[in-house]
Write a protein that holds these residues in place. Structure first.
Motif, PDB file in Angstrom:
ATOM      1  N   ASP A 180       0.816  -1.110   0.138  1.00  0.00           N
ATOM      2  CA  ASP A 180      -0.060  -0.133  -0.129  1.00  0.00           C
ATOM      3  C   ASP A 180       0.899   1.554   0.025  1.00  0.00           C
ATOM      4  O   ASP A 180       0.246   2.484   0.141  1.00  0.00           O
ATOM      5  CB  ASP A 180      -0.900  -0.080   1.253  1.00  0.00           C
ATOM      6  CG  ASP A 180      -0.191   0.016   2.511  1.00  0.00           C
ATOM      7  OD1 ASP A 180       1.044  -0.335   2.558  1.00  0.00           O
ATOM      8  OD2 ASP A 180      -0.917  -0.406   3.398  1.00  0.00           O
ATOM      9  N   LYS A 223      -0.457   7.113  -0.176  1.00  0.00           N
ATOM     10  CA  LYS A 223      -0.326   7.247  -1.310  1.00  0.00           C
ATOM     11  C   LYS A 223      -1.538   6.553  -2.440  1.00  0.00           C
ATOM     12  O   LYS A 223      -1.828   5.430  -2.000  1.00  0.00           O
ATOM     13  CB  LYS A 223       0.958   6.407  -1.646  1.00  0.00           C
ATOM     14  CG  LYS A 223       2.388   6.837  -0.989  1.00  0.00           C
ATOM     15  CD  LYS A 223       3.044   7.989  -1.580  1.00  0.00           C
ATOM     16  CE  LYS A 223       4.340   8.346  -0.900  1.00  0.00           C
ATOM     17  NZ  LYS A 223       4.953   9.647  -1.584  1.00  0.00           N
ATOM     18  N   GLU A 224      -1.716   7.447  -3.312  1.00  0.00           N
ATOM     19  CA  GLU A 224      -2.830   6.990  -4.389  1.00  0.00           C
ATOM     20  C   GLU A 224      -4.210   6.786  -3.344  1.00  0.00           C
ATOM     21  O   GLU A 224      -4.823   5.565  -3.788  1.00  0.00           O
ATOM     22  CB  GLU A 224      -2.222   5.784  -5.078  1.00  0.00           C
ATOM     23  CG  GLU A 224      -1.142   6.056  -5.955  1.00  0.00           C
ATOM     24  CD  GLU A 224      -0.417   4.966  -6.497  1.00  0.00           C
ATOM     25  OE1 GLU A 224      -1.161   3.785  -6.509  1.00  0.00           O
ATOM     26  OE2 GLU A 224       0.475   5.017  -7.242  1.00  0.00           O
ATOM     27  N   GLY A 225      -4.481   7.556  -2.332  1.00  0.00           N
ATOM     28  CA  GLY A 225      -5.618   7.298  -1.678  1.00  0.00           C
ATOM     29  C   GLY A 225      -5.960   6.216  -0.970  1.00  0.00           C
ATOM     30  O   GLY A 225      -6.989   5.795  -0.358  1.00  0.00           O
ATOM     31  N   LYS A 226      -4.715   5.401  -0.771  1.00  0.00           N
ATOM     32  CA  LYS A 226      -4.652   4.147   0.190  1.00  0.00           C
ATOM     33  C   LYS A 226      -4.505   4.705   1.542  1.00  0.00           C
ATOM     34  O   LYS A 226      -4.602   5.935   1.832  1.00  0.00           O
ATOM     35  CB  LYS A 226      -3.500   3.421  -0.362  1.00  0.00           C
ATOM     36  CG  LYS A 226      -4.117   2.698  -1.550  1.00  0.00           C
ATOM     37  CD  LYS A 226      -2.700   1.758  -2.097  1.00  0.00           C
ATOM     38  CE  LYS A 226      -3.182   1.123  -3.497  1.00  0.00           C
ATOM     39  NZ  LYS A 226      -1.802   0.513  -3.964  1.00  0.00           N
TER      40      LYS A 226
END
Lengths: 263, 263
Positions: free
Chosen positions: B66, B84-87
């Motif tokens: 993640d 990161k990346e909405g995780k």
């Protein structure tokens, strides 16, 4: 940004720390040197600079009258003009100084997540630094090593056999997890104060426990191959490490007592 | 901001820490409780929540996939959607988690100077927390107390006689220097995570070394009178401390061994 440009555009940072040993002040020096930032290392650069250290740790001092709180212990960073009402700002505690400088000098990551991971890894490297100190001083900082040698023999054995593999294994995994860093940086794709901090702890351990480190290094090829070797070649650091400003290890955190090393 | 409003507008913070002891997780709980922030204390709230703690400290784990780095040890804070990346974002190390939450929850001071002083004082209070642990475990965390009792008797004596007065005297001076805080807050005129952190360490010391603390408290009237008494009455904390969520001290950092206390 070139070294010359940095020297003109940053405030006149002043490091307040004991003279003649790397100690915890070294973590601050490395962040400044790696970025070509000019600073004053007051106790090493002037004869009466020690007075600034003694004033900092005066146990009767309440407020210095400049709006800064008392400081528990050196190192401290003084930043003229950045405190309350335009006075000097004084920050103590190594991780707090590094978090401050990291933001200013571009050593604190690319976003908020990286910024906190950099602080976290730095705290872990500094925990290893503290445990190294306690391996030769397990009873009391104020006693001589000789007065706690029996306990030091016992603690340093656990330190070498249980703690070192735990820390080394962890940082090896951090480096391998960070694909962007290519084994050279703990977080992201560029140097951070977590890298300079961990590097110094590894370097100190090599001095203090040469036999133990020699036996273990091969188990952590990213940490001791790629990472350790690349950080010391970084522009700014390389010149610093070859200079007289880089103080030799002696009777500080990293001490070489052969009896505490692997036999 | 009311408790209900906070609960709706903050992300679903998740604390990953060992169940059944206050431990270092308690510093995170206090920051959340003092601000009426909703959170999940996963290992205390669900039967298989312990698996999240075990996964966190898995020494074979590299990346969780993640984007988060491995964590050295609990506690960790998981913040869905902020990585990161909405995780999910995962932060470990108590001071780093507190610095993150402090910014979000209004516990990190009024300006940049206060923000760093709050981190500095927190680190000092956590150093006292670590030294308290080492007073009963001076040789190795992995050994039983009984297997290092001789050394613990020696270290705890230095801890009580040299270290406690040094830390207490320091925080007494910090409180007196901060006029705006009126003896109730370490930095500025409102509660910070430095206050909740120091408060818990003092509370734990009262449990672990009742005779020593009773003998010393009168020497630090601001710290043990004004500060300690006022923090525990703060809205949010008061209700928490009276609730079942506040776990009793047992075999964690703060242990009551009568033989280590003042005789």
């Amino acid at each position: 940004m070139t070294t010359a440009k940095k020297a003109r555009t940053t405030p006149p940072y002043e490091l307040i720390y004991w003279p003649q040993i790397p100690g915890r002040g070294e973590f601050i020096r490395l962040a400044l040197e790696a970025t070509g930032t000019s600073y004053t290392d007051i106790a090493n650069e002037s004869k009466d600079g020690i007075n600034a250290v003694l004033a900092l740790k005066d146990e009767n001092a309440t407020s210095s009258g400049d709006g800064n709180p008392p400081a528990f212990a050196p190192p401290a960073l003084k930043v003229p003009g950045e405190g309350k009402e335009g006075k000097s700002l004084i920050i103590y505690q190594t991780p707090s100084i590094l978090a401050y400088l990291g933001d200013k000098l571009g050593l604190a990551g690319a976003d908020e997540a990286e910024k906190h991971w950099i602080l976290s890894h730095t705290l872990t490297a500094l925990d290893l630094n503290s445990e190294t100190h306690d391996s030769h001083h397990p009873i009391a900082s104020q006693l001589y090593y000789e007065d706690q040698k029996t306990e030091a023999l016992r603690r340093s054995r656990d330190f070498r056999e249980a703690r070192l593999p735990k820390f080394f294994g962890f940082f090896e995994r951090v480096l391998k997890s960070n694909e962007e860093g290519g084994g050279k940086f703990l977080v992201g794709g560029k140097l951070s104060y977590a890298d300079t901090t961990l590097w110094h702890v590894l370097d100190g351990l090599k001095f203090a426990f040469p036999k133990e480190l020699e036996a273990r290094e091969k188990d952590y090829p990213t940490l001791f191959g790629s990472f350790y070797d690349s950080v010391k070649e970084i522009s700014g650091l390389k010149e610093y490490l070859a200079s007289e400003r880089r103080l030799p290890y002696s009777q500080g955190v990293f001490r070489h007592y052969p009896e505490l090393d692997r036999q």
